[in-house]
Design a protein around this motif. Structure first.
Motif, PDB file in Angstrom:
ATOM      1  N   SER A 136       0.827  -1.143  -0.002  1.00 53.34           N
ATOM      2  CA  SER A 136       0.002  -0.111  -0.052  1.00 53.34           C
ATOM      3  C   SER A 136       1.019   1.277   0.046  1.00 53.34           C
ATOM      4  O   SER A 136       1.705   1.633   0.885  1.00 53.34           O
ATOM      5  N   ILE A 137       0.862   2.091  -1.166  1.00 54.95           N
ATOM      6  CA  ILE A 137       1.728   3.363  -1.280  1.00 54.95           C
ATOM      7  C   ILE A 137       0.650   4.583  -1.028  1.00 54.95           C
ATOM      8  O   ILE A 137      -0.306   4.648  -1.602  1.00 54.95           O
ATOM      9  N   ASN A 138       0.947   5.373  -0.022  1.00 53.41           N
ATOM     10  CA  ASN A 138       0.084   6.250   0.443  1.00 53.41           C
ATOM     11  C   ASN A 138       0.691   7.714   0.618  1.00 53.41           C
ATOM     12  O   ASN A 138       1.533   8.170   1.327  1.00 53.41           O
ATOM     13  N   PRO A 139       0.827   8.692  -0.349  1.00 57.17           N
ATOM     14  CA  PRO A 139       1.401   9.884  -0.568  1.00 57.17           C
ATOM     15  C   PRO A 139       0.293  10.957   0.207  1.00 57.17           C
ATOM     16  O   PRO A 139      -0.792  10.503   0.471  1.00 57.17           O
ATOM     17  N   ARG A 140       0.800  12.080   0.544  1.00 57.28           N
ATOM     18  CA  ARG A 140       0.173  12.958   1.194  1.00 57.28           C
ATOM     19  C   ARG A 140      -0.277  12.542   2.449  1.00 57.28           C
ATOM     20  O   ARG A 140      -1.468  13.124   3.208  1.00 57.28           O
ATOM     21  N   CYS A 141       0.776  11.642   3.276  1.00 61.80           N
ATOM     22  CA  CYS A 141       0.256  11.063   4.480  1.00 61.80           C
ATOM     23  C   CYS A 141       1.319  11.367   5.581  1.00 61.80           C
ATOM     24  O   CYS A 141       2.450  10.767   5.251  1.00 61.80           O
ATOM     25  N   GLU A 142       1.004  12.044   6.493  1.00 58.09           N
ATOM     26  CA  GLU A 142       2.094  12.440   7.423  1.00 58.09           C
ATOM     27  C   GLU A 142       1.707  11.803   9.005  1.00 58.09           C
ATOM     28  O   GLU A 142       0.731  11.795   9.451  1.00 58.09           O
ATOM     29  N   VAL A 143       2.747  11.155   9.273  1.00 62.86           N
ATOM     30  CA  VAL A 143       2.700  10.646  10.784  1.00 62.86           C
ATOM     31  C   VAL A 143       2.850  11.660  11.586  1.00 62.86           C
ATOM     32  O   VAL A 143       3.975  12.297  11.942  1.00 62.86           O
ATOM     33  N   ARG A 144       1.546  11.857  12.366  1.00 62.90           N
ATOM     34  CA  ARG A 144       1.709  12.904  13.540  1.00 62.90           C
ATOM     35  C   ARG A 144       1.947  12.657  14.738  1.00 62.90           C
ATOM     36  O   ARG A 144       2.342  13.274  15.865  1.00 62.90           O
ATOM     37  N   GLY A 145       1.863  11.066  15.065  1.00 62.41           N
ATOM     38  CA  GLY A 145       1.822  10.424  16.631  1.00 62.41           C
ATOM     39  C   GLY A 145       2.163   8.982  16.628  1.00 62.41           C
ATOM     40  O   GLY A 145       1.578   8.584  15.344  1.00 62.41           O
ATOM     41  N   MET A 146       2.503   8.501  17.758  1.00 61.71           N
ATOM     42  CA  MET A 146       2.758   6.951  17.668  1.00 61.71           C
ATOM     43  C   MET A 146       2.400   6.569  19.201  1.00 61.71           C
ATOM     44  O   MET A 146       2.855   7.498  20.081  1.00 61.71           O
ATOM     45  N   ARG A 147       2.053   5.401  19.587  1.00 65.55           N
ATOM     46  CA  ARG A 147       2.007   4.909  20.793  1.00 65.55           C
ATOM     47  C   ARG A 147       1.848   3.414  20.883  1.00 65.55           C
ATOM     48  O   ARG A 147       1.578   2.965  19.708  1.00 65.55           O
ATOM     49  N   ARG A 148       2.401   3.068  21.717  1.00 63.61           N
ATOM     50  CA  ARG A 148       2.492   1.531  22.071  1.00 63.61           C
ATOM     51  C   ARG A 148       1.087   0.805  22.206  1.00 63.61           C
ATOM     52  O   ARG A 148      -0.005   1.437  23.029  1.00 63.61           O
ATOM     53  N   ASN A 149       0.748  -0.129  21.530  1.00 66.33           N
ATOM     54  CA  ASN A 149      -0.559  -1.067  22.007  1.00 66.33           C
ATOM     55  C   ASN A 149      -0.289  -2.039  23.044  1.00 66.33           C
ATOM     56  O   ASN A 149       0.959  -2.268  23.236  1.00 66.33           O
ATOM     57  N   ASN A 150      -1.377  -2.482  23.432  1.00 65.85           N
ATOM     58  CA  ASN A 150      -0.852  -3.540  24.684  1.00 65.85           C
ATOM     59  C   ASN A 150      -0.286  -4.597  24.159  1.00 65.85           C
ATOM     60  O   ASN A 150       0.533  -5.400  25.009  1.00 65.85           O
ATOM     61  N   ASP A 151      -0.346  -5.188  22.988  1.00 68.08           N
ATOM     62  CA  ASP A 151       0.326  -6.498  22.391  1.00 68.08           C
ATOM     63  C   ASP A 151       1.569  -6.086  21.745  1.00 68.08           C
ATOM     64  O   ASP A 151       2.525  -6.993  21.312  1.00 68.08           O
ATOM     65  N   GLY A 152       2.361  -4.879  22.152  1.00 68.69           N
ATOM     66  CA  GLY A 152       3.732  -4.491  21.823  1.00 68.69           C
ATOM     67  C   GLY A 152       3.617  -3.805  20.122  1.00 68.69           C
ATOM     68  O   GLY A 152       4.943  -3.662  19.908  1.00 68.69           O
ATOM     69  N   SER A 153       2.524  -3.937  19.662  1.00 65.81           N
ATOM     70  CA  SER A 153       2.661  -3.388  18.024  1.00 65.81           C
ATOM     71  C   SER A 153       2.552  -1.839  18.171  1.00 65.81           C
ATOM     72  O   SER A 153       2.496  -1.231  19.421  1.00 65.81           O
ATOM     73  N   TRP A 154       2.593  -1.184  17.293  1.00 61.84           N
ATOM     74  CA  TRP A 154       2.299   0.453  17.259  1.00 61.84           C
ATOM     75  C   TRP A 154       1.307   0.828  16.726  1.00 61.84           C
ATOM     76  O   TRP A 154       0.733   0.137  15.572  1.00 61.84           O
ATOM     77  N   GLN A 155       0.718   2.095  17.229  1.00 63.46           N
ATOM     78  CA  GLN A 155      -0.319   2.426  16.418  1.00 63.46           C
ATOM     79  C   GLN A 155       0.037   4.046  16.025  1.00 63.46           C
ATOM     80  O   GLN A 155       0.661   4.853  16.757  1.00 63.46           O
ATOM     81  N   LEU A 156      -0.197   4.186  14.743  1.00 67.86           N
ATOM     82  CA  LEU A 156       0.395   5.312  14.288  1.00 67.86           C
ATOM     83  C   LEU A 156      -0.737   6.348  13.760  1.00 67.86           C
ATOM     84  O   LEU A 156      -1.930   5.866  13.212  1.00 67.86           O
ATOM     85  N   ARG A 157      -0.816   7.644  14.139  1.00 65.95           N
ATOM     86  CA  ARG A 157      -1.839   8.578  13.750  1.00 65.95           C
ATOM     87  C   ARG A 157      -1.234   9.313  12.606  1.00 65.95           C
ATOM     88  O   ARG A 157      -0.192  10.180  12.476  1.00 65.95           O
ATOM     89  N   ILE A 158      -2.064   9.303  11.479  1.00 62.82           N
ATOM     90  CA  ILE A 158      -1.684   9.632  10.196  1.00 62.82           C
ATOM     91  C   ILE A 158      -2.730  10.628   9.531  1.00 62.82           C
ATOM     92  O   ILE A 158      -3.952  10.428   9.525  1.00 62.82           O
ATOM     93  N   HIS A 159      -2.257  11.779   9.309  1.00 62.67           N
ATOM     94  CA  HIS A 159      -2.981  12.839   8.682  1.00 62.67           C
ATOM     95  C   HIS A 159      -2.956  12.744   7.151  1.00 62.67           C
ATOM     96  O   HIS A 159      -1.718  12.883   6.758  1.00 62.67           O
ATOM     97  N   GLN A 160      -3.899  12.499   6.565  1.00 65.35           N
ATOM     98  CA  GLN A 160      -3.846  12.615   5.062  1.00 65.35           C
ATOM     99  C   GLN A 160      -4.618  13.653   4.350  1.00 65.35           C
ATOM    100  O   GLN A 160      -5.570  13.963   4.694  1.00 65.35           O
ATOM    101  N   HIS A 161      -3.751  14.302   3.525  1.00 63.58           N
ATOM    102  CA  HIS A 161      -4.265  15.520   2.796  1.00 63.58           C
ATOM    103  C   HIS A 161      -4.652  15.374   1.668  1.00 63.58           C
ATOM    104  O   HIS A 161      -3.961  14.642   0.687  1.00 63.58           O
ATOM    105  N   THR A 162      -5.968  15.817   1.363  1.00 66.69           N
ATOM    106  CA  THR A 162      -6.267  16.020  -0.059  1.00 66.69           C
ATOM    107  C   THR A 162      -6.378  17.156  -0.571  1.00 66.69           C
ATOM    108  O   THR A 162      -6.112  18.376   0.140  1.00 66.69           O
ATOM    109  N   ASP A 163      -6.744  17.543  -1.770  1.00 66.54           N
ATOM    110  CA  ASP A 163      -7.035  18.876  -2.183  1.00 66.54           C
ATOM    111  C   ASP A 163      -8.205  19.673  -1.657  1.00 66.54           C
ATOM    112  O   ASP A 163      -7.853  21.120  -1.334  1.00 66.54           O
ATOM    113  N   ASN A 164      -9.047  18.996  -1.003  1.00 63.64           N
ATOM    114  CA  ASN A 164     -10.151  19.899  -0.358  1.00 63.64           C
ATOM    115  C   ASN A 164     -10.386  19.392   1.133  1.00 63.64           C
ATOM    116  O   ASN A 164     -11.267  19.990   1.587  1.00 63.64           O
ATOM    117  N   ASP A 165      -9.749  18.305   1.622  1.00 64.11           N
ATOM    118  CA  ASP A 165      -9.760  17.834   2.716  1.00 64.11           C
ATOM    119  C   ASP A 165      -8.776  17.445   3.852  1.00 64.11           C
ATOM    120  O   ASP A 165      -7.730  16.998   2.828  1.00 64.11           O
TER     121      ASP A 165
END
Length: 502
Positions: free
Chosen positions: A204-233
């Motif tokens: 999966s290739i995702n341009p216009r997507c910026e990682v703004r935050g990260m935190r650990r999940n209980n199972d040791g994986s990571w949750q990434l907060r990603i802002h996706q920008h489009t022309d209008n939203d």
């Protein structure tokens, strides 16, 4: 307007940044584990728009053939070539990987991303001429440098690169080395071709997507907060990943800090901007065919070594001179002036402060180059091309580099002139910090990432990795026959100049 979407499926791997590092790691992992799910997130609208873009770097296939900073004079007068051998071996791994991808049809015609361009070193003055001669004598004894030639004859140097010798003072001692096996690499085109392939195998290739935050999940994986920008939203995604890699240059430290990775403590970055003079005269461009590196000013980082470079970008030849380094608080060319101040933490302020205090000549050099007049910039160019006139050249802005500042015991800061892998102890997240040789040795760097983050897979993966890099685990520097065979084979596949015979 911002909309928040529900968490997407967990990925096995998330790659942050759309440059050569993420492209190469994604390729390796997809080759090793075809069933793993992989996603790539790039903050810009296009891939490879930062350091990998061909106009944001010199395109040198760094292999120690021309860069003086990879060798050092020891107190007894001998030349230490250990670093040059290491970098050359690493670049040979890159050549092997690219050759394998060409043969597999994953990459297009070699000339779309790599071209033969001789590598040269030019020095002035008796002391540096003597050093270059001894450097050549030591390097050329190894098969990896067997094609290198030396001359202190201006006529010979003029045959190699006419611009270097024209109108030069005949009484000025000069010397040069030349290696015809050198190359110019378009890392932007290379990255994009790899990403095109990865997309075809369900990455999966995702341009216009910026990682703004990260935190650990209980199972040791990571949750990434990603802002996706489009022309209008703008949308916010929350994506889970078992393994996260940051290959976004200076952005990588910001990601490690967001994740709160203890291994990133004590690290800071010194952002360095770069500008080049681009030749606009086709006649001059046609008369030069080499990457010519000189000696960096005292205290300067390796990326400040002056060099006159033939480039081949999208089939067109170009000629650049530089870099003219300066200070800039951005970590990326398209970054923010708040990047550097925003990266300050209690644990890295001390190392950064002490590094600056102990490297005042570097700070002064960057300031001088930033404020250099047009006349001074022309004088630097004329050290390489005495007949140069400014009307033939245009100043362009290159990419940002972020040099590593590393805290040591006692909080003393050390400026590191290389590339370094920083990984969490559990191998769940890793990043690449630093600059040159960087892109040229990406496969070697990412093999280190694989070894540190997936140690239990190494025995299982070894045969598959040797399909891409046949000499993996062997020393080319210590095996002349293997070195000649390997460099000759990759030269043939990639359309480069074969090693010269004695």
């Amino acid at each position: 307007m911002t909309k928040t979407q529900a968490s997407l499926r967990p990925y096995d791997v998330v790659l942050v940044g759309g440059g050569i590092m993420s492209a190469t790691l994604g390729l390796l992992l997809k080759h090793l584990e075809p069933t793993w799910t992989i996603a790539v997130y790039e903050r810009l609208p296009e891939l490879a728009g930062e350091a990998s873009d061909p106009w944001n770097n010199a395109g040198t296939g760094h292999s120690g053939l021309c860069e003086l900073n990879y060798t050092a004079e020891l107190p007894d007068g001998s030349i230490d070539i250990g670093r040059a051998l290491t970098v050359n071996e690493q670049f040979q791994q890159s050549r092997q990987l690219w050759a394998a991808l060409v043969e597999a049809g994953i990459l297009g015609k070699p000339e779309t991303f790599i071209n033969p361009v001789p590598h040269m070193t030019l020095v002035h003055g008796k002391t540096d001429v003597d050093y270059l001669r001894r450097r050549f004598e030591t390097l050329s004894e190894n098969a990896l440098f067997g094609s290198m030639r030396f001359s202190d004859d201006p006529a010979v140097i003029g045959e190699w690169a006419p611009l270097l010798a024209q109108s030069r003072d005949p009484g000025e001692p000069i010397a040069a080395t030349r290696d015809v096996t050198g190359s110019d690499v378009n890392f932007g085109a290379l990255s994009k071709q790899i990403f095109t392939y990865l997309k075809s195998v369900d990455v999966s290739i995702n341009p216009r997507c910026e990682v703004r935050g990260m935190r650990r999940n209980n199972d040791g994986s990571w949750q990434l907060r990603i802002h996706q920008h489009t022309d209008n939203d703008r949308f916010t995604h929350k994506v889970d990943a078992r393994f996260v890699f940051a290959g976004g240059g200076g952005w990588a430290l910001k990601l490690l800090q967001k994740a709160g990775v203890p291994e990133a403590r004590g690290y800071g970055l010194l952002p360095v901007s770069g500008r080049f003079l681009r030749c606009d005269n086709p006649e001059i461009i046609a008369r030069h065919d080499a990457k010519v590196y000189g000696k960096a000013p005292v205290g300067a980082p390796p990326m400040s070594m002056p060099h006159l470079d033939t480039r081949v970008i999208d089939g067109e030849r170009a000629l650049l001179f530089g870099p003219y380094a300066g200070t800039n608080p951005k970590f990326l060319k398209n970054g923010s002036i708040l990047d550097a101040p925003g990266s300050l933490r209690p644990h890295n302020i001390g190392p950064l402060t002490s590094m600056l205090a102990s490297n005042l000549p570097l700070v002064w050099l960057l300031t001088k180059q930033l404020t250099a007049t047009r006349k001074k910039k022309l004088a630097a160019l004329r050290e390489f091309a005495p007949e140069a006139v400014m009307d033939d050249w245009t100043m362009i802005t290159a990419g940002q580099r972020a040099q590593i500042v590393k805290g040591e015991p006692g909080r003393r800061g050390v400026l590191e002139f290389g590339t370094e892998v920083v990984a969490a102890h559990d191998g769940s997240i890793a990043a690449v910090l630093g600059a040159s040789p960087g892109a040229s040795t990406a496969p070697a760097i990412l093999l280190e990432v694989l070894a540190r983050c997936f140690p239990s897979y190494q025995r299982y993966w070894a045969p598959s990795l040797r399909e891409l890099i046949p000499t993996l685990g062997s020393s080319l520097a210590g095996d002349a026959a293997l070195a000649r065979h390997t460099t000759s084979r990759t030269a043939e596949i990639l359309g480069l100049t074969a090693p010269l015979r004695d």
